[in-house]
Design a protein around this motif. Structure first.
Motif, mmCIF file in Angstrom:
data_model
loop_
_atom_site.group_PDB
_atom_site.id
_atom_site.type_symbol
_atom_site.label_atom_id
_atom_site.label_comp_id
_atom_site.label_asym_id
_atom_site.label_seq_id
_atom_site.Cartn_x
_atom_site.Cartn_y
_atom_site.Cartn_z
ATOM 1 N N UNK A 9 -5.672 8.268 -3.149
ATOM 2 C CA UNK A 9 -5.715 6.883 -2.882
ATOM 3 C C UNK A 9 -7.199 6.764 -2.214
ATOM 4 N N UNK A 10 -7.718 5.182 -2.691
ATOM 5 C CA UNK A 10 -8.822 4.950 -2.553
ATOM 6 C C UNK A 10 -8.683 3.620 -1.777
ATOM 7 N N UNK A 11 -8.058 2.687 -2.556
ATOM 8 C CA UNK A 11 -7.989 1.314 -1.735
ATOM 9 C C UNK A 11 -6.689 0.456 -2.390
ATOM 10 N N UNK A 12 -6.522 -0.503 -1.420
ATOM 11 C CA UNK A 12 -5.293 -1.298 -2.123
ATOM 12 C C UNK A 12 -5.536 -2.675 -1.499
ATOM 13 N N UNK A 13 -4.762 -3.671 -2.437
ATOM 14 C CA UNK A 13 -4.713 -5.140 -2.103
ATOM 15 C C UNK A 13 -3.272 -5.612 -2.146
ATOM 16 N N UNK A 14 -2.905 -6.480 -1.332
ATOM 17 C CA UNK A 14 -1.431 -7.131 -1.548
ATOM 18 C C UNK A 14 -1.766 -8.050 -2.816
#
Length: 119
Positions: free
Chosen positions: A47-52
């Motif tokens: 995993x690197x990054x996430x956004x809703x």
């Protein structure tokens, strides 16, 4: 179902920057939480990054905090990952995916884009 196409990868020197894009298509693609993952040679995908879906919340792996920024343009159904201060260990294939927020795991995946950071 959502279809994802990444772009923007390439070869960059240590300390350089890149911006990855992920174009999403599908009837409800704008509602999905989205994220970026990467896989280095000989290593598991991480995993690197996430956004809703709304863009109100973001989450980052500790290894990229302060260097990478995830964002989205809902009108364009596109998610971005700005990569700054790149290190050689950032080399890998970067994948865009829809994300299950509670577990930060991917659901629908793109084909990936190669990022190579040279020293």
């Amino acid at each position: 179902q959502v279809q994802l196409v990444e772009s923007g990868g390439g070869l960059v020197q240590v300390g350089g920057s890149l911006r990855l894009s992920c174009a999403a298509s599908g009837r409800t693609s704008s509602r999905y939480n989205m994220g970026w993952f990467r896989q280095a040679p000989g290593k598991e995908r991480e995993f690197v990054a996430a956004i809703t879906g709304s863009g109100a919340l973001t989450n980052y792996a500790n290894s990229v905090k302060g260097r990478f920024t995830i964002s989205r343009d809902t009108a364009k159904n596109t998610v971005y990952l700005q990569l700054n201060s790149l290190k050689s260990e950032d080399t890998g294939v970067y994948y865009c995916a829809s994300v299950v927020w509670g577990t930060m795991t991917g659901d629908y995946w793109g084909q990936g884009t190669q990022v190579t950071v040279s020293s």
